[in-house]
Design a protein around this motif. Sequence first.
Motif, PDB file in Angstrom:
ATOM      1  N   LEU A 243      48.876   3.098  59.643  1.00  0.00           N
ATOM      2  CA  LEU A 243      49.791   4.355  59.249  1.00  0.00           C
ATOM      3  C   LEU A 243      49.586   5.424  60.226  1.00  0.00           C
ATOM      4  O   LEU A 243      50.583   6.086  60.723  1.00  0.00           O
ATOM      5  N   HIS A 244      48.415   5.451  60.598  1.00  0.00           N
ATOM      6  CA  HIS A 244      48.144   6.479  61.859  1.00  0.00           C
ATOM      7  C   HIS A 244      48.885   6.083  63.199  1.00  0.00           C
ATOM      8  O   HIS A 244      49.434   7.137  63.728  1.00  0.00           O
ATOM      9  N   PRO A 281      34.889   6.347  53.112  1.00  0.00           N
ATOM     10  CA  PRO A 281      36.165   5.723  53.713  1.00  0.00           C
ATOM     11  C   PRO A 281      36.635   4.307  52.813  1.00  0.00           C
ATOM     12  O   PRO A 281      37.607   4.019  52.658  1.00  0.00           O
ATOM     13  N   THR A 282      35.684   3.655  52.170  1.00  0.00           N
ATOM     14  CA  THR A 282      35.936   2.347  51.370  1.00  0.00           C
ATOM     15  C   THR A 282      36.525   2.557  50.060  1.00  0.00           C
ATOM     16  O   THR A 282      37.171   1.808  49.523  1.00  0.00           O
ATOM     17  N   LYS A 283      36.423   4.009  49.625  1.00  0.00           N
ATOM     18  CA  LYS A 283      36.745   4.260  48.443  1.00  0.00           C
ATOM     19  C   LYS A 283      38.217   5.028  48.540  1.00  0.00           C
ATOM     20  O   LYS A 283      38.814   5.208  47.289  1.00  0.00           O
ATOM     21  N   PHE A 284      38.696   5.107  49.651  1.00  0.00           N
ATOM     22  CA  PHE A 284      39.967   5.684  50.056  1.00  0.00           C
ATOM     23  C   PHE A 284      41.251   5.160  49.122  1.00  0.00           C
ATOM     24  O   PHE A 284      41.941   5.753  48.310  1.00  0.00           O
ATOM     25  N   PHE A 285      41.326   3.537  48.962  1.00  0.00           N
ATOM     26  CA  PHE A 285      42.191   3.123  48.139  1.00  0.00           C
ATOM     27  C   PHE A 285      42.097   3.224  46.801  1.00  0.00           C
ATOM     28  O   PHE A 285      43.191   3.486  46.367  1.00  0.00           O
ATOM     29  N   ALA A 329      41.734  11.062  62.654  1.00  0.00           N
ATOM     30  CA  ALA A 329      41.513  10.095  63.775  1.00  0.00           C
ATOM     31  C   ALA A 329      41.565  10.724  65.087  1.00  0.00           C
ATOM     32  O   ALA A 329      40.671  10.802  65.861  1.00  0.00           O
ATOM     33  N   ILE A 330      42.754  11.910  65.265  1.00  0.00           N
ATOM     34  CA  ILE A 330      42.534  12.582  66.437  1.00  0.00           C
ATOM     35  C   ILE A 330      41.727  13.632  66.557  1.00  0.00           C
ATOM     36  O   ILE A 330      40.913  13.966  67.543  1.00  0.00           O
ATOM     37  N   PRO A 335      36.664   6.968  62.593  1.00  0.00           N
ATOM     38  CA  PRO A 335      37.013   5.677  62.728  1.00  0.00           C
ATOM     39  C   PRO A 335      37.975   5.428  61.367  1.00  0.00           C
ATOM     40  O   PRO A 335      37.455   5.966  60.078  1.00  0.00           O
ATOM     41  N   LEU A 336      38.775   4.640  61.265  1.00  0.00           N
ATOM     42  CA  LEU A 336      39.761   4.406  60.186  1.00  0.00           C
ATOM     43  C   LEU A 336      39.342   2.881  59.738  1.00  0.00           C
ATOM     44  O   LEU A 336      40.189   2.491  58.722  1.00  0.00           O
TER      45      LEU A 336
END
Length: 703
Positions: A243-244, A281-285, A329-330, A335-336
Amino acid sequence: MSDNQAYLDFRKEYEDDLRLEAQIKGMTPNEFFLEDFLDKLVSMGEIVDPQIFDVNKKGKNGRLMTFHALAFDESDKSIVLVYNDYVDGGDETLVASDLEKIRTRMLNFLDEAYNNDLDKYFDEFDDIVRIGKDISRRMHKDYVDLQNDNSIDKIKLFVITNKDLSDRIKALPVENFLGKRVECNIWYLERYFDVIKSGRDREPIIINSSSYGLNPGIPCIKANMSDSLDYDAYLAIVPGSFLHNIYYQHGSRLLEGNVRAFLSTRGKINKGIRETIRREPTKFFTYNNGIACTASEVEISDDGNYILSMKDLQIINGGQTTASLTSAAIKDGLPLDGIFVQMKLTVVKDVTQYDDIVQNISKYANSQNKVTDADLFSNHPFHRRFEELSKKVIAPAKAGEINDTLWYYERSRGKYEQEQFRFTRKSEKDEFARKYPKSQVIKKEELSKYFVAAYSLRPDIVSKGSQKCMAHFAEYIDKVYESKPEAFNEGFYKMCICFTILFRETDKIVHKADWYNVGGYKLNIVPYTISKLVASLPKDKVLDYDKIWRRQTLYPSLAAEIERIAKKTNIYIQKSGGVIVTEYCKKEETWNKFRDFPITFSPAFLGELLDKTFMEEKLGLNDKSGKVEKEINIELEIVKLGGPYWRRLIEEGQKRKLLSPQEIDLLMIAASIDTPRPRIASPKQAKFIWKIREKLDNAGVLV
């Protein structure tokens, strides 16, 4: 007719019209081409609120700095420069070496601006120096401002030209400059012709999964539903990095119009999304609701388990999620990896219904967010009502002309030009042009600008650009529509046409004035002049809008006052105290002070003003006929229910054998309202359609 011949005919017609329109407006063909093509790019969603600048200076070591328009796109944090490469007469070709020179000249300007060196080459009081300092500040900004992130993360260069494109220019490389991604876009007549010919209002974006390292593709599950539906549906899980990357590459073109306006207006980074990316990050979903998208076509793997490509991808819900991933990211350098997002993809089968269906999905997909009806104004039934009036309210012939005409309300972008592709004979085209002259086309965004300047008296909002102006207009329309929809009658329509004439004629007066220089502040002078004129009228007096309507132009005493006030306006707004003039004009305080600035009117002008109540009666603004009100309400309710509703109603009624052939024919009128060629029900037909609906409702048909 071959495609090549059709294009050659289009090109010749465009060039002829361009020279004629330029002459009428007192402009050179070069100036008119720039304004016209900027308008086309805005209509296609390529650029937001460009401002014309004629910059052509030598900078460090004699290198040229050249561009002709500038814009900012807040939704994808980009600065946009436009170079006008128009050539008057003769066929020429844009070759790679020329393109490289043009690109370099635009980047030279950004380099000097980035280093705050523009004051070495421009007058220190020139607005371009102030704008350059603002560009430098925003390009150096390397942190996230959660409340209002106005940084510049990307550079977009546009070259507009009437030249043919060399066959040797196959693809434009994407480069980095001053740590920012640089995109170069060439818009030439044949490219625009291809868009119009396709029947769409913009170029489609094609996403190939393999180009983003997704092999064998995006895992997906197709929803097994009825084959009779006009769409297919897929559920998928996509990496956050995907997506990024697509957002960073394609930017705001990925965002459906309502979503783009929503992001641009708010300009805020979602703190919760950012913190989840940073800390969990692993819980983003789990925490995120995912995104909803549409496409006109998809390519699926042979086993049906992977999406290989998507054509005309649009993010309908989840724009803030996508933008926040890019920002993380920018800006944060996060890290994504390990971030995944659920995606619901709707593939619209009928391309002719694509735009209408996308807008409806957008409306309902965003209904659970803090998005108001004003944010979703592009879907509002007001537009259909106004379009209907434009097709039946005849405009009187101008002095010296013998034919009455109609104004054309362009409810959908590019519809006026697309409609002409239906005609196979020149006589049909000529008849359409006679009936709907090109000079009498009004776009939604233009209508909002004219109304807000002449009725709301808020030139500061007009100066803020089309999205802010549309939001203000939408709030007014939605409020009135909810309580008094009958107010949008023929009188209201005529008044809006008068506002259109007032704005456009003022624009011409300013452009032709001996005190005005090309590249000046016309975008601000015009709305400030109109609002100042109307706000300064004696109490209970108004302009003679009936005379404007009957003449289809301004009357002499009004034109004279506009020219005089416009000159004062130009002087006033440039006393901005060191603030960029265009920014100064966006402040409500500036308008409030100018509104109180004393002016006097000529006796001739004052003598032609009318009493407000008399004016409203002459135009029919206060038509309170119960019959008219009832008919308009029913017509608006039919539109408000939408085409899909009426199609489902027909399907259910036929299943239960409750409909006669005549009733089906009537319902089909309502079912066509979201199609490219809608049929408008007459008041009598609308009443019968409503009675059929009530009959089915009483029979227990639920839709």
